[in-house]
Design a protein around this motif. Structure first.
Motif, PDB file in Angstrom:
ATOM      1  N   GLY A   1     115.334  -7.477  84.368  1.00 52.24           N
ATOM      2  CA  GLY A   1     115.903  -8.423  83.416  1.00 52.24           C
ATOM      3  C   GLY A   1     116.945  -7.719  82.558  1.00 52.24           C
ATOM      4  N   ILE A   2     118.061  -8.383  82.332  1.00 45.86           N
ATOM      5  CA  ILE A   2     119.118  -7.823  81.486  1.00 45.86           C
ATOM      6  C   ILE A   2     119.472  -8.873  80.438  1.00 45.86           C
ATOM      7  N   SER A   3     119.281  -8.565  79.173  1.00 42.54           N
ATOM      8  CA  SER A   3     119.590  -9.555  78.138  1.00 42.54           C
ATOM      9  C   SER A   3     120.663  -9.043  77.201  1.00 42.54           C
ATOM     10  N   GLY A   4     121.623  -9.925  76.917  1.00 41.65           N
ATOM     11  CA  GLY A   4     122.676  -9.620  75.957  1.00 41.65           C
ATOM     12  C   GLY A   4     122.790 -10.760  74.967  1.00 41.65           C
ATOM     13  N   GLY A   5     123.693 -10.632  74.018  1.00 43.53           N
ATOM     14  CA  GLY A   5     123.935 -11.693  73.043  1.00 43.53           C
ATOM     15  C   GLY A   5     122.675 -12.077  72.293  1.00 43.53           C
ATOM     16  N   LYS A   6     122.419 -13.400  72.216  1.00 46.55           N
ATOM     17  CA  LYS A   6     121.212 -13.869  71.538  1.00 46.55           C
ATOM     18  C   LYS A   6     120.274 -14.500  72.547  1.00 46.55           C
TER      19      LYS A   6
END
Lengths: 254, 482
Positions: free
Chosen positions: B363-368
């Motif tokens: 999983g790759i999460s950016g921003g909000k």
């Protein structure tokens, strides 16, 4: 090529470099020596553009440009290379892929066509031979699972590939056995050209047995307190840093 | 540095969707709303056999008794099911003999996507069944496939030509009673793809389908059915992008895979639907039920997915390992950015002896954004010597995003071995600076690091798809810097 005037640097309000001056010309090799905590690595980081430090005063010009107007990647593309003291791991990214990206970014910046796969591979083979790197190393992920020696050799290999104008090697010799040290030194010597310059930051005189510097500077407490030729390094080795401290207490070295 | 980095990360991860465009093609569509009449309209429109209409009506009746599930770690306003349009099709129905006859505007759309049909013909070994808004518009390489007895066509076509196969397999892996969205799909599905690989045949081409959502306010309800007979092999690829849109689009697809004895199915997806703007407005709701069954012994099914799009993803490609010695694999990269939400993972149900499953989730999460892995590994009492290995890694870009892991392990016998590993990491400033110092800018650095991180999964994709996916990962995280 590089001119540092009255550089003063701090981090979290604590001064690390105070009024440092240094001139580096094309074709020269400078060695910067000094005890732990004297500001050697900070100097290298500031030149390369790491922004965790505050530059309180002074100026650095590189190729007649104010270095502080240039982003870190621009400095790199303009030919500044930093050999890291602690090279970081980038899992899953092969050295070949990493370097090809870096080289093509630089070429794009210079208005050149990207290198083809074949050209790149050929260059890689040449440079591997030049700096005596095992061919398998470049298929591995950047620094992942590398021994200390392999990491440092990899830095020299990258330097060979990127062909910098100004290379700064930050304690590249630390933690190396004598064979690895020779590989590193050999690489630096082979890459030495009349139109590029090298700054070697080191703790020990040992490396300077293999790389002969034009100038040796002693950095102490954020300032260069003594400069000389390669004999200074030998003197330091036998007499220790306390000797320079005492000797130069009253002097101010330009 | 931290502040500046955050700012750059924000810019980089605050990227605008690059594939947002809208094709104006005449539509033939059902009036908004969902009643028995709508279902009869769809079925009649498609000239379906009676069993299909009965199936749809049963599903619709069941759907009316269900409530939308709320357990996923996602948040969205209520969907007004009665305001949606449940059927739309390009009006120019005839099948084309040559590419020249295809609506030029449609070709242009494919052009923008970088997948012009005529080029695809030349692409080595890729047969394309392009689904545009629910109805298949073009098929290529049919001849080669036919020579091997492989059936690869739209679901509608299969209903006309091979109703016995559809009747035999449809709904056997995902019954219409499975869940809310599966019931909805079973009632109103418009089209999809069907692949059938006969006994002992190794499918000579990678089968691929491009899905696109095109009509405003149209729910897209695709249905894919893949049947691999004994000893056969097929690699199936599905990829999609969608145009920019103000209102949320509901997408509730079903994929069913049946692998018989000694058969192998490799299913790869790249999903890049419109994720909504930076404020989280618009974007596709992707509520998908995907499930495969390894029916006979030694069968193998693997799911590989690269999820970069959609405002909300709710998707758990799962496998039932029924035959002895069967193998299930799940490889996933899910990227969420801005205000995207993803709740995705897999279920591995071990029924047979000596069954094996592998789960690799990145999983790759950016921003909000919020990115959750949810997985179930279940070994039943009879699944002696079942083995599972799960690895769930999360990578955070910036400090306003979230990563969550919800693993469920249910071990029903003493000889099974189930392993679960999980890590969470952040891109370090040291890594970024290392790249910058080599002349690679911030965007390039993030792209490089993220692709390296996801490499284990990307390497499972078929070659041509892997290249596309790598670009997509970089594009998804690209922004206004430089």
């Amino acid at each position: 090529m590089l001119s540092i005037k009255n550089l003063t640097v701090s981090i979290h309000g604590k001064q690390i470099i105070g009024g440092l001056n240094l001139e580096v010309k094309e074709g020269e090799v400078h060695a910067i020596m000094g005890p732990n905590g004297s500001g050697k690595s900070t100097l290298a980081s500031v030149i390369a553009g790491r922004d965790m430090f505050d530059v309180d005063a002074g100026e650095i010009t590189y190729m007649d440009q104010n270095i502080f107007d240039m982003a870190p990647e621009t400095r790199a593309r303009e030919g500044i290379f930093l050999g890291f003291q602690y090279p970081v791991e980038i899992p899953g990214v092969s050295i070949a892929n990493f370097l090809r990206t870096a080289i093509n970014e630089k070429r794009k910046y210079l208005g050149l066509e990207p290198m083809t796969g074949a050209e790149f591979l050929k260059m890689m083979e040449e440079k591997k031979k030049m700096v005596e790197i095992h061919s398998k190393l470049t298929n591995r992920s950047v620094n992942e699972g590398f021994s200390g020696g392999e990491k440092k050799k990899n830095e020299i290999f990258q330097m060979a590939m990127l062909e910098p104008r100004l290379a700064i090697l930050d304690e590249t010799d630390s933690g190396l056995d004598i064979d690895a040290l020779k590989v590193v030194a050999n690489g630096v010597n082979k890459l030495r050209r009349p139109d590029n310059a090298t700054i070697i930051i080191t703790h020990y005189q040992r490396l300077l047995d293999y790389i002969v510097p034009d100038f040796v500077h002693v950095l102490y407490d954020g300032r260069i307190i003594k400069s000389g030729d390669k004999k200074l390094a030998l003197e330091l080795e036998s007499k220790g840093y306390d000797w320079v401290k005492k000797e130069t207490k009253a002097d101010t070295i330009p | 540095m931290a502040d500046k980095n955050n700012q750059i990360l924000e810019e980089v991860t605050g990227s605008d969707y690059k594939y947002g465009f809208y094709t104006d093609i005449e539509m033939d569509q059902a009036p908004p709303g969902l009643t028995e009449e709508t279902i009869r309209f769809i079925s009649a429109k498609k000239n379906e056999p009676q069993f299909m209409l009965d199936f749809r009506l049963r599903a619709f009746q069941h759907w009316q008794t269900l409530e939308e599930p709320k357990w996923a770690h996602v948040d969205y306003p209520p969907i007004k099911y009665q305001d949606l349009i449940y059927y739309s099709a390009p009006r120019k129905q005839p099948k084309y003999d040559s590419i020249d006859e295809v609506d030029p505007e449609l070709l242009e759309t494919f052009e923008k996507l970088g997948i012009p049909l005529d080029e695809q013909k030349m692409l080595a070994g890729v047969a394309v069944d392009a689904v545009m808004d629910s109805v298949s518009v073009g098929s290529t390489f049919k001849k080669t496939l036919a020579e091997h007895g492989v059936i690869f066509c739209s679901f509608s076509e299969a209903l006309q030509k091979h109703p016995e196969l559809i009747k035999k397999y449809m709904g056997t892996v995902v019954p219409h009673t499975d869940n809310f969205f599966a019931a909805l799909n079973s009632a109103v599905f418009s089209d999809g793809s069907f692949a059938y690989i006969p006994k002992g045949v190794r499918c000579p081409l990678e089968l691929s389908t491009y899905f696109r959502i095109n009509a405003a306010n149209t729910g897209q309800f695709e249905r894919t059915l893949i049947v691999a007979e004994e000893g056969s092999y097929v690699s199936y690829m599905e990829g999609c992008t969608a145009p920019i849109r103000d209102e949320n689009q509901l997408h509730a697809a079903i994929v069913e895979i049946i692998a018989h004895k000694n058969a192998e199915v490799k299913y790869s997806t790249v999903q890049n639907w419109w994720p909504g703007d930076k404020q989280g407005k618009g974007g596709v709701y992707n509520f998908v039920t995907k499930r495969g069954i390894c029916e006979g012994e030694n069968a193998k099914i693997s799911w590989t997915q690269v999820e970069t799009g959609s405002a909300i993803t709710w998707k758990y490609p799962s496998l039932i390992l029924k035959g002895d010695n069967t193998t299930g694999e799940f490889y996933s990269v899910a990227v969420t950015n801005n205000k995207q939400q993803a709740d995705t993972g897999t279920k591995m149900i071990h029924l047979g002896k000596n069954t094996k499953s592998t789960i690799i989730s990145k999983g790759i999460s950016g921003g909000k954004s919020n990115n959750s892995y949810r997985g179930l590994v279940k070994t039943t009492r009879n699944a002696a010597n079942a083995r599972n290995f799960s690895q769930c890694d999360s990578l955070l870009l910036g400090d306003q995003c979230g990563a969550h892991t919800f693993p469920y392990l249910d071990v029903g016998n003493r000889s099974s071995i189930v392993e679960h590993e999980a890590t969470t990491s952040k891109i370090s400033e040291d890594q970024l600076f290392y790249c910058l110092q080599r002349g690679i800018d911030m965007e390039g650095a993030i792209g490089l690091i993220v692709n390296g991180y996801a490499k284990e999964v990307l390497s499972k994709l078929p070659m041509e798809f892997a290249v596309e996916a790598q670009k997509l990962l970089s594009i998804s995280l690209e922004g206004s810097v430089g």
